[in-house]
Design a protein around this motif. Structure first.
Motif, PDB file in Angstrom:
ATOM      1  N   ALA A 157      -1.620  23.273  -2.103  1.00 24.07           N
ATOM      2  CA  ALA A 157      -0.343  23.319  -1.199  1.00 24.07           C
ATOM      3  C   ALA A 157      -0.681  23.063   0.117  1.00 24.07           C
ATOM      4  O   ALA A 157      -1.767  23.528   0.484  1.00 24.07           O
ATOM      5  CB  ALA A 157       0.819  24.308  -1.516  1.00 24.07           C
ATOM      6  N   ARG A 158       0.144  22.192   0.831  1.00 22.77           N
ATOM      7  CA  ARG A 158      -0.023  21.932   2.294  1.00 22.77           C
ATOM      8  C   ARG A 158      -1.201  21.074   2.724  1.00 22.77           C
ATOM      9  O   ARG A 158      -1.712  21.143   3.630  1.00 22.77           O
ATOM     10  CB  ARG A 158       0.008  23.154   2.954  1.00 22.77           C
ATOM     11  N   THR A 159      -2.060  20.569   1.636  1.00 23.72           N
ATOM     12  CA  THR A 159      -3.019  19.498   1.925  1.00 23.72           C
ATOM     13  C   THR A 159      -2.595  18.221   1.631  1.00 23.72           C
ATOM     14  O   THR A 159      -1.653  17.976   1.086  1.00 23.72           O
ATOM     15  CB  THR A 159      -4.332  19.939   0.961  1.00 23.72           C
ATOM     16  N   ARG A 160      -3.316  17.149   2.285  1.00 24.24           N
ATOM     17  CA  ARG A 160      -2.937  15.825   2.170  1.00 24.24           C
ATOM     18  C   ARG A 160      -3.177  15.320   1.038  1.00 24.24           C
ATOM     19  O   ARG A 160      -3.989  15.264   0.112  1.00 24.24           O
ATOM     20  CB  ARG A 160      -3.714  15.059   3.223  1.00 24.24           C
ATOM     21  N   LEU A 161      -1.845  14.339   0.510  1.00 26.07           N
ATOM     22  CA  LEU A 161      -1.952  13.683  -0.870  1.00 26.07           C
ATOM     23  C   LEU A 161      -2.318  12.290  -0.719  1.00 26.07           C
ATOM     24  O   LEU A 161      -2.272  12.110   0.526  1.00 26.07           O
ATOM     25  CB  LEU A 161      -0.281  13.692  -1.424  1.00 26.07           C
ATOM     26  N   PRO A 162      -2.692  11.864  -1.578  1.00 21.48           N
ATOM     27  CA  PRO A 162      -3.127  10.271  -1.380  1.00 21.48           C
ATOM     28  C   PRO A 162      -1.783   9.316  -0.789  1.00 21.48           C
ATOM     29  O   PRO A 162      -0.820   9.512  -1.233  1.00 21.48           O
ATOM     30  CB  PRO A 162      -3.299   9.859  -2.783  1.00 21.48           C
ATOM     31  N   GLY A 163      -2.220   8.504   0.118  1.00 24.42           N
ATOM     32  CA  GLY A 163      -0.991   8.120   0.976  1.00 24.42           C
ATOM     33  C   GLY A 163      -0.479   8.685   2.043  1.00 24.42           C
ATOM     34  O   GLY A 163       0.378   8.128   2.679  1.00 24.42           O
ATOM     35  N   LEU A 212       0.915  -1.165  -0.132  1.00 25.44           N
ATOM     36  CA  LEU A 212      -0.106  -0.066  -0.059  1.00 25.44           C
ATOM     37  C   LEU A 212       0.921   1.466   0.096  1.00 25.44           C
ATOM     38  O   LEU A 212       0.608   2.286  -0.503  1.00 25.44           O
ATOM     39  CB  LEU A 212      -0.803  -0.154   1.174  1.00 25.44           C
ATOM     40  N   ARG A 213       1.905   1.233   0.792  1.00 25.20           N
ATOM     41  CA  ARG A 213       2.966   2.546   0.933  1.00 25.20           C
ATOM     42  C   ARG A 213       3.444   2.609  -0.697  1.00 25.20           C
ATOM     43  O   ARG A 213       3.708   3.708  -1.187  1.00 25.20           O
ATOM     44  CB  ARG A 213       3.935   2.138   1.845  1.00 25.20           C
ATOM     45  N   PHE A 214       3.861   1.335  -1.129  1.00 28.55           N
ATOM     46  CA  PHE A 214       4.528   1.647  -2.445  1.00 28.55           C
ATOM     47  C   PHE A 214       3.376   2.200  -3.436  1.00 28.55           C
ATOM     48  O   PHE A 214       3.970   2.844  -4.220  1.00 28.55           O
ATOM     49  CB  PHE A 214       4.818   0.269  -2.935  1.00 28.55           C
ATOM     50  N   ASN A 215       2.390   1.809  -3.451  1.00 25.49           N
ATOM     51  CA  ASN A 215       1.355   2.172  -4.354  1.00 25.49           C
ATOM     52  C   ASN A 215       1.225   3.559  -4.334  1.00 25.49           C
ATOM     53  O   ASN A 215       0.789   4.639  -5.159  1.00 25.49           O
ATOM     54  CB  ASN A 215      -0.156   1.418  -4.225  1.00 25.49           C
ATOM     55  N   ALA A 216       1.043   4.184  -2.823  1.00 23.42           N
ATOM     56  CA  ALA A 216       0.913   5.584  -2.744  1.00 23.42           C
ATOM     57  C   ALA A 216       1.906   6.323  -3.181  1.00 23.42           C
ATOM     58  O   ALA A 216       1.921   7.541  -3.796  1.00 23.42           O
ATOM     59  CB  ALA A 216       1.010   5.825  -1.280  1.00 23.42           C
ATOM     60  N   ALA A 217       3.241   5.739  -3.069  1.00 26.25           N
ATOM     61  CA  ALA A 217       4.548   6.506  -3.674  1.00 26.25           C
ATOM     62  C   ALA A 217       4.382   6.472  -5.102  1.00 26.25           C
ATOM     63  O   ALA A 217       4.766   7.674  -5.777  1.00 26.25           O
ATOM     64  CB  ALA A 217       5.892   5.650  -3.268  1.00 26.25           C
ATOM     65  N   ILE A 218       3.819   5.567  -5.837  1.00 23.34           N
ATOM     66  CA  ILE A 218       3.868   5.681  -7.449  1.00 23.34           C
ATOM     67  C   ILE A 218       2.726   6.756  -7.848  1.00 23.34           C
ATOM     68  O   ILE A 218       2.714   7.485  -8.651  1.00 23.34           O
ATOM     69  CB  ILE A 218       3.175   4.072  -7.680  1.00 23.34           C
ATOM     70  N   THR A 219       1.387   6.624  -6.643  1.00 27.00           N
ATOM     71  CA  THR A 219       0.387   7.652  -7.222  1.00 27.00           C
ATOM     72  C   THR A 219       0.990   8.925  -6.749  1.00 27.00           C
ATOM     73  O   THR A 219       0.386   9.960  -7.792  1.00 27.00           O
ATOM     74  CB  THR A 219      -0.687   7.595  -5.996  1.00 27.00           C
ATOM     75  N   GLN A 220       1.662   9.390  -6.051  1.00 30.10           N
ATOM     76  CA  GLN A 220       2.122  10.750  -5.556  1.00 30.10           C
ATOM     77  C   GLN A 220       3.043  11.247  -6.927  1.00 30.10           C
ATOM     78  O   GLN A 220       3.195  12.198  -7.497  1.00 30.10           O
ATOM     79  CB  GLN A 220       2.918  10.906  -4.315  1.00 30.10           C
TER      80      GLN A 220
END
Length: 434
Positions: free
Chosen positions: A158-164, A92-100
């Motif tokens: 800016a400064r809002t939460r990103l996916p993951g 899940l962390r990996f997928n979040a990194a790819i999404t970002q």
């Protein structure tokens, strides 16, 4: 039940596979093909690169810790289900990194397009100018603009939460391709910037409290009107910001966006944060008349009313519209005079340079410039857009010439950013802390 060797080996191979794929995520500075004038600001580039690199470093560390855990006595004695559970969270962390990574890759890759890439470089400069106020009341975040399909502009603030998880290091603004390069482009851009500005000034929560107080004091349809203003206030502030920065150019662009079939113009959706198109256009016109008094606003108001007359609407809708119109000016005054902690004693209206955008001043600038691109380039970008919008409203600028001028201005602003012309460079926003 101890972890069988085959299960441990399978999970280790999968974890190592994740490591190899993370390693393939190279910095954008190595992979993005764009000319210098199309690049984002140094602040934006550094903020995004550092954010992604830090996130990937943390992910690699977690994967290596998992691989070490598999070899420990605790890992070898774990059940297959427990080992798989830990790996699933890593995935899940990996997928979040790819999404970002993809969020910023999508925004940056379009800058490799001939023409559009350089224009986006200019739009970045315009967006930064749109976020600047007369008083320095907040630290400006980096800004990145990009083109995409569809008809609506949008911002990932800016400064809002990103996916993951994690805070977005830059404001990312999407501009629809269909608005390049025309009069609606500046209006859409500054509206989205207005959302970022409102967040930095904490306008929405504090204005909501005042509007809700008005609602409690009111009765009947007047109370219902204030309830609607409360629901729509986020978009209303962004429209107000656009008018304050662009004058009638903001209203021109908005009218283009909301000119839809009659059924949609009068459709009041309870789940839509936007005012319905008819009242949204009227509010933009009323805001312009309040900020920049001039007979032209009456002309535009009558034009809009002639395009979409209210006769024939059902009595309930007609009554609500009348109540909204009756509370429109009090709402505009409430916004203009509003103060927040970031603004201190300064009312919102004083945060904008209104004097330079009065219609007569804009007319004088256009008359003196005689359509000269270098003369318009010497202005702040939003002021240049305001001058062009006023000239278009006065029928002194054709759409064809406007498009050519805007395209050249965007190119020059992007080039100026690239070569660092100190005479016209704007103060660079600071990168968010990693």
């Amino acid at each position: 039940m101890a972890l069988p060797p085959f299960a441990a080996e399978t999970l280790a191979l999968e974890a190592r596979s994740l490591l190899t794929r993370v390693a393939r995520l190279q910095p954008f500075a190595l992979v993005m093909p764009m000319v210098g004038a199309a690049r984002v600001s140094d602040a934006a580039a550094l903020a995004v690169e550092h954010y992604l690199i830090d996130g990937q470093r943390e992910l690699r560390q977690r994967i290596r810790e998992y691989l070490r855990w598999l070899r420990t006595p605790q890992g070898r004695s774990a059940t297959p289900a427990e080992a798989q559970r830990r790996f699933a969270f890593l995935k899940l962390r990996f997928n979040a990194a790819i999404t970002q990574f993809d969020i910023f890759a999508d925004a940056l890759s379009v800058r490799g397009e001939v023409g559009n890439g350089v224009w986006l470089g200019g739009l970045d400069v315009a967006a930064e100018d749109a976020l600047q106020l007369e008083a320095r009341v907040f630290e400006m975040p980096p800004v990145i603009t990009y083109l995409d399909r569809g008809h609506g502009a949008a911002i990932r603030r800016a400064r809002t939460r990103l996916p993951g998880g994690g805070d977005n290091p830059a404001a990312v603004i999407r501009i629809p391709r269909e608005r390049m390069v025309g009069s609606g482009m500046a209006s859409s851009l500054v509206h989205e910037v207005g959302h970022q500005g409102a967040a930095l000034l904490d306008l929405v929560p504090s204005l909501r409290r005042e509007i809700q107080a008005r609602q409690r004091w009111s009765r009947g349809l007047e109370s219902a009107a204030w309830q609607m203003w409360d629901r729509w206030i986020s978009e209303i502030i962004a429209d107000f910001w656009a008018v304050a920065k662009l004058g009638i150019a903001a209203t021109q662009g908005l009218l283009n966006v909301v000119s839809l079939p009659r059924a949609f113009v009068f459709r009041i959706a309870t789940d839509d944060p936007h005012p319905f198109p008819w009242i949204r256009a009227k509010l933009s016109i009323a805001s312009g008349s309040f900020l920049y008094p001039d007979p032209q606003w009456t002309l535009v108001d009558r034009l809009w009313a002639s395009f979409y007359p209210t006769r024939g609407l059902d009595p309930q809708r007609q009554a609500l519209i009348e109540s909204l119109e009756a509370t429109m000016l009090p709402l505009i005054r409430l916004i203009a005079e509003h103060r927040t902690r970031p603004l201190g004693a300064l009312p919102l209206i004083r945060a904008f340079d209104l004097a330079s955008r009065r219609p007569q001043q804009l007319r004088r600038i256009f008359r003196d410039a005689r359509g000269s691109v270098p003369a318009l380039q010497s202005l702040a970008p939003t002021l240049a857009f305001a001058v062009l919008g006023q000239a278009k409203q006065d029928r002194r600028l054709t759409p064809e010439k406007e498009s050519r001028i805007v395209a050249e201005l965007l190119t020059r602003w992007g080039l100026t950013r690239a070569i660092g012309d100190a005479r016209t460079a704007y103060s660079q926003p600071k990168a968010a802390a990693a």
